[in-house]
Design an enzyme around this catalytic site. Sequence first.
Site, PDB file in Angstrom:
ATOM      1  N   HIS A  83      40.961  34.016  28.243  1.00 15.74           N
ATOM      2  CA  HIS A  83      42.012  33.074  28.610  1.00 15.74           C
ATOM      3  C   HIS A  83      41.409  31.941  29.426  1.00 15.74           C
ATOM      4  O   HIS A  83      40.675  32.196  30.375  1.00 15.74           O
ATOM      5  CB  HIS A  83      43.065  33.803  29.443  1.00 15.74           C
ATOM      6  CG  HIS A  83      44.283  32.971  29.631  1.00 15.74           C
ATOM      7  ND1 HIS A  83      44.320  31.929  30.530  1.00 15.74           N
ATOM      8  CD2 HIS A  83      45.483  32.992  29.023  1.00 15.74           C
ATOM      9  CE1 HIS A  83      45.501  31.355  30.456  1.00 15.74           C
ATOM     10  NE2 HIS A  83      46.232  31.980  29.550  1.00 15.74           N
ATOM     11  N   TYR A 212      52.073  27.024  35.959  1.00 15.49           N
ATOM     12  CA  TYR A 212      52.377  26.837  37.378  1.00 15.49           C
ATOM     13  C   TYR A 212      53.396  25.694  37.470  1.00 15.49           C
ATOM     14  O   TYR A 212      53.057  24.551  37.141  1.00 15.49           O
ATOM     15  CB  TYR A 212      51.128  26.429  38.160  1.00 15.49           C
ATOM     16  CG  TYR A 212      50.048  27.489  38.250  1.00 15.49           C
ATOM     17  CD1 TYR A 212      50.258  28.659  38.972  1.00 15.49           C
ATOM     18  CD2 TYR A 212      48.803  27.295  37.641  1.00 15.49           C
ATOM     19  CE1 TYR A 212      49.256  29.624  39.078  1.00 15.49           C
ATOM     20  CE2 TYR A 212      47.800  28.258  37.744  1.00 15.49           C
ATOM     21  CZ  TYR A 212      48.036  29.407  38.466  1.00 15.49           C
ATOM     22  OH  TYR A 212      47.051  30.356  38.574  1.00 15.49           O
ATOM     23  N   PRO A 304      48.224  37.028  46.056  1.00 13.90           N
ATOM     24  CA  PRO A 304      47.939  37.022  44.613  1.00 13.90           C
ATOM     25  C   PRO A 304      47.890  35.626  44.001  1.00 13.90           C
ATOM     26  O   PRO A 304      47.723  35.491  42.798  1.00 13.90           O
ATOM     27  CB  PRO A 304      49.089  37.848  44.020  1.00 13.90           C
ATOM     28  CG  PRO A 304      50.154  37.882  45.045  1.00 13.90           C
ATOM     29  CD  PRO A 304      49.535  37.607  46.370  1.00 13.90           C
ATOM     30  N   LYS A 308      42.523  37.157  42.876  1.00  9.11           N
ATOM     31  CA  LYS A 308      41.176  37.553  43.294  1.00  9.11           C
ATOM     32  C   LYS A 308      41.071  39.013  43.740  1.00  9.11           C
ATOM     33  O   LYS A 308      39.965  39.551  43.827  1.00  9.11           O
ATOM     34  CB  LYS A 308      40.703  36.691  44.478  1.00  9.11           C
ATOM     35  CG  LYS A 308      40.647  35.202  44.228  1.00  9.11           C
ATOM     36  CD  LYS A 308      39.478  34.836  43.358  1.00  9.11           C
ATOM     37  CE  LYS A 308      39.310  33.331  43.226  1.00  9.11           C
ATOM     38  NZ  LYS A 308      38.668  32.946  41.974  1.00  9.11           N
ATOM     39  N   TYR A 399      38.247  28.953  40.430  1.00  8.38           N
ATOM     40  CA  TYR A 399      39.354  29.735  39.863  1.00  8.38           C
ATOM     41  C   TYR A 399      38.822  30.988  39.158  1.00  8.38           C
ATOM     42  O   TYR A 399      39.393  32.061  39.264  1.00  8.38           O
ATOM     43  CB  TYR A 399      40.097  28.832  38.877  1.00  8.38           C
ATOM     44  CG  TYR A 399      41.429  29.334  38.382  1.00  8.38           C
ATOM     45  CD1 TYR A 399      42.414  29.792  39.252  1.00  8.38           C
ATOM     46  CD2 TYR A 399      41.735  29.279  37.014  1.00  8.38           C
ATOM     47  CE1 TYR A 399      43.650  30.205  38.786  1.00  8.38           C
ATOM     48  CE2 TYR A 399      42.970  29.684  36.537  1.00  8.38           C
ATOM     49  CZ  TYR A 399      43.925  30.154  37.425  1.00  8.38           C
ATOM     50  OH  TYR A 399      45.138  30.557  36.952  1.00  8.38           O
TER      51      TYR A 399
HETATM   52  P1  RFL Z   1      44.677  49.865  45.165  1.00  5.19           P
HETATM   53  O1  RFL Z   1      44.768  49.442  43.728  1.00  5.19           O
HETATM   54  O2  RFL Z   1      45.853  49.628  46.045  1.00  5.19           O
HETATM   55  O3  RFL Z   1      44.331  51.416  45.163  1.00  5.19           O
HETATM   56  C1  RFL Z   1      44.377  52.171  46.364  1.00  5.19           C
HETATM   57  C2  RFL Z   1      44.599  53.620  46.003  1.00  5.19           C
HETATM   58  O4  RFL Z   1      44.533  54.414  47.187  1.00  5.19           O
HETATM   59  C3  RFL Z   1      45.591  55.371  47.173  1.00  5.19           C
HETATM   60  N1  RFL Z   1      45.846  55.731  48.558  1.00  5.19           N
HETATM   61  C4  RFL Z   1      45.491  56.926  49.091  1.00  5.19           C
HETATM   62  N2  RFL Z   1      44.914  58.011  48.557  1.00  5.19           N
HETATM   63  C5  RFL Z   1      44.681  59.085  49.370  1.00  5.19           C
HETATM   64  N3  RFL Z   1      45.027  59.115  50.687  1.00  5.19           N
HETATM   65  C6  RFL Z   1      45.616  58.043  51.261  1.00  5.19           C
HETATM   66  N4  RFL Z   1      45.944  58.059  52.547  1.00  5.19           N
HETATM   67  C7  RFL Z   1      45.876  56.882  50.455  1.00  5.19           C
HETATM   68  N5  RFL Z   1      46.428  55.670  50.696  1.00  5.19           N
HETATM   69  C8  RFL Z   1      46.397  54.996  49.542  1.00  5.19           C
HETATM   70  C9  RFL Z   1      46.727  54.636  46.478  1.00  5.19           C
HETATM   71  O5  RFL Z   1      47.681  55.547  45.937  1.00  5.19           O
HETATM   72  C10 RFL Z   1      45.972  53.861  45.392  1.00  5.19           C
HETATM   73  O6  RFL Z   1      45.829  54.628  44.222  1.00  5.19           O
HETATM   74  O7  RFL Z   1      43.436  49.205  45.916  1.00  5.19           O
HETATM   75  P2  RFL Z   1      42.010  48.671  45.334  1.00  5.19           P
HETATM   76  O8  RFL Z   1      41.348  49.723  44.496  1.00  5.19           O
HETATM   77  O9  RFL Z   1      41.337  48.111  46.507  1.00  5.19           O
HETATM   78  O10 RFL Z   1      42.385  47.498  44.315  1.00  5.19           O
HETATM   79  C11 RFL Z   1      42.958  46.302  44.763  1.00  5.19           C
HETATM   80  C12 RFL Z   1      43.880  45.724  43.682  1.00  5.19           C
HETATM   81  O11 RFL Z   1      44.808  46.726  43.270  1.00  5.19           O
HETATM   82  C13 RFL Z   1      44.641  44.485  44.194  1.00  5.19           C
HETATM   83  O12 RFL Z   1      43.786  43.663  44.961  1.00  5.19           O
HETATM   84  C14 RFL Z   1      45.195  43.640  43.028  1.00  5.19           C
HETATM   85  O13 RFL Z   1      46.194  44.330  42.331  1.00  5.19           O
HETATM   86  C15 RFL Z   1      45.722  42.311  43.553  1.00  5.19           C
HETATM   87  N6  RFL Z   1      46.365  41.519  42.485  1.00  5.19           N
HETATM   88  C16 RFL Z   1      45.603  40.806  41.576  1.00  5.19           C
HETATM   89  N7  RFL Z   1      44.245  40.835  41.661  1.00  5.19           N
HETATM   90  C17 RFL Z   1      43.486  40.196  40.733  1.00  5.19           C
HETATM   91  O14 RFL Z   1      42.250  40.213  40.832  1.00  5.19           O
HETATM   92  N8  RFL Z   1      44.054  39.532  39.654  1.00  5.19           N
HETATM   93  C18 RFL Z   1      45.417  39.458  39.501  1.00  5.19           C
HETATM   94  O15 RFL Z   1      45.896  38.871  38.516  1.00  5.19           O
HETATM   95  C19 RFL Z   1      46.258  40.104  40.503  1.00  5.19           C
HETATM   96  N9  RFL Z   1      47.612  40.103  40.381  1.00  5.19           N
HETATM   97  C20 RFL Z   1      47.761  41.523  42.373  1.00  5.19           C
HETATM   98  C21 RFL Z   1      48.362  40.809  41.302  1.00  5.19           C
HETATM   99  C22 RFL Z   1      48.564  42.234  43.282  1.00  5.19           C
HETATM  100  C23 RFL Z   1      49.931  42.204  43.161  1.00  5.19           C
HETATM  101  N10 RFL Z   1      50.728  42.887  44.126  1.00  5.19           N
HETATM  102  C24 RFL Z   1      50.630  44.316  44.211  1.00  5.19           C
HETATM  103  C25 RFL Z   1      51.102  42.164  45.285  1.00  5.19           C
HETATM  104  C26 RFL Z   1      49.734  40.804  41.164  1.00  5.19           C
HETATM  105  C27 RFL Z   1      50.539  41.492  42.102  1.00  5.19           C
HETATM  106  C28 RFL Z   1      52.043  41.485  41.959  1.00  5.19           C
END
Ligand code: RFL
Length: 402
Positions: A83, A212, A304, A308, A399
């Site tokens: 993309h 956007y 978000p 990143k 980006y």
């Molecule tokens: P995660 O994915 O939150 O995983 C953390 C895991 O830890 C578990 N956990 C525990 N397990 C055991 N004991 C505990 N005490 C625990 N506490 C928590 C949880 O259940 C979970 O399984 O963190 P990680 O691995 O650091 O990954 C980070 C990403 O998930 C996050 O940064 C992204 O989703 C952000 N984000 C985006 N990032 C991108 O690079 N590209 C995107 O297009 C993008 N779109 C987004 C997004 C985040 C969004 N939200 C959630 C605000 C879109 C949205 C809507």
Amino acid sequence: MTESQYAQVAGEFADVVIVGAGPAGLVLGNILLRHGVDCVVLERADRDCVENRARAGFLAPNTVRILERNGIGEGVRRHGREHGVCEFRTEDGRFRLDYRGLGKGEPHTVYPQHELVTDLLARFLDAGGRVRFATEAVAVSGADGPAPTVTVREEDGRPVRWRARYVAACDGRHGVGRRSLPPGAVRHHRDHGVSWLGLLAEAPPSLDAVGYAVHPRGFAGHMARSADVTRYYLQCARGTRAEAWDDDRVWDELDLRMRASAYGPLRRGRIVQRAVVDLESDVLEPLRHGALFLVGDAASLISPSAAKGANLAVLEAELLALALVDALAHDDSAGLDRYSERCLEHIWRAQEFSHWMIRLLHDTPGPGRDSLFQERLRYARITALRDSASQRNWFAEHYTGI
Ligand code: RFL
């Protein structure tokens, strides 16, 4: 239960205990396993929940390279779609920015995060990796000494202590890693004062670009996830209840802000996820405290706006994995010593770009800020992006870069 009672409970051991089975924890676990390092992943949620949490979707070129070079990129290679175009809609009309042909000439890859997590989990388990689902870590102790311990509560409520040589907190912003830091740890925090209603629609994308829209009623965004699913965002007032937005209200508002009357209506479908996200950023410094390392959202929360978060999580997980391999297999801890500094350089750059994106797309409110002044600055930013070739190149590089 008191500390002395915990001392009586069952104990297990892994060289590296990883808390959290998100992108950070599973990339880390897979790379460690590939290099023969003993590890375990402890995850609070059950497997079904982990595999079905729809979140990110845009992978940076560097993320794809990291997955590929560590033998965990097959799903992305097979099913990810390139993309490379954004479309901005403003009060002056619309313009497209083909970022794939600018900057370093690289596209994003669209691949839903839950599919990436599903791949990584399958790969880890197939390779003999240990994952304990429905196991919540409640405390990390002894990280400043030779025998750190992670205390967990298993599904049946039974407490178990995991001893480790190293602990990787990959457990997000509300995890136990952040709660276990010593008093000297610093958390830089910024509330951007803007909120988004994040929506997932069972509807095909309406544009062949990331959309956007800047509108007097607030920002609206469109991001493809798959042929049948599209993520949308609507800027909303702080404190908005997501349930107050029924499907018709969402689509009417999206049509208005995306200027459907000029550019064509959006393809509607059922809204299957709605949640309000307050745009906030934070960075913890340092990311290492003795044997405890923070990775991904546990290390830094990024709004978000620039997609990143998951990309930083993957980058940090690879850096930590290779440093742990050096330390455990080759008795070389130089990589671990540099981990925090190396990650923070990437994190602050990503934060800077994400912050810039927020100010490109919103009139950011704040005490003592003249709102018309903010609006004029926002307008100047977006027209510079439209009219200046060097600005477009700068945008493209940052980006997609990480
Ligand atoms: P995660 O994915 O939150 O995983 C953390 C895991 O830890 C578990 N956990 C525990 N397990 C055991 N004991 C505990 N005490 C625990 N506490 C928590 C949880 O259940 C979970 O399984 O963190 P990680 O691995 O650091 O990954 C980070 C990403 O998930 C996050 O940064 C992204 O989703 C952000 N984000 C985006 N990032 C991108 O690079 N590209 C995107 O297009 C993008 N779109 C987004 C997004 C985040 C969004 N939200 C959630 C605000 C879109 C949205 C809507």
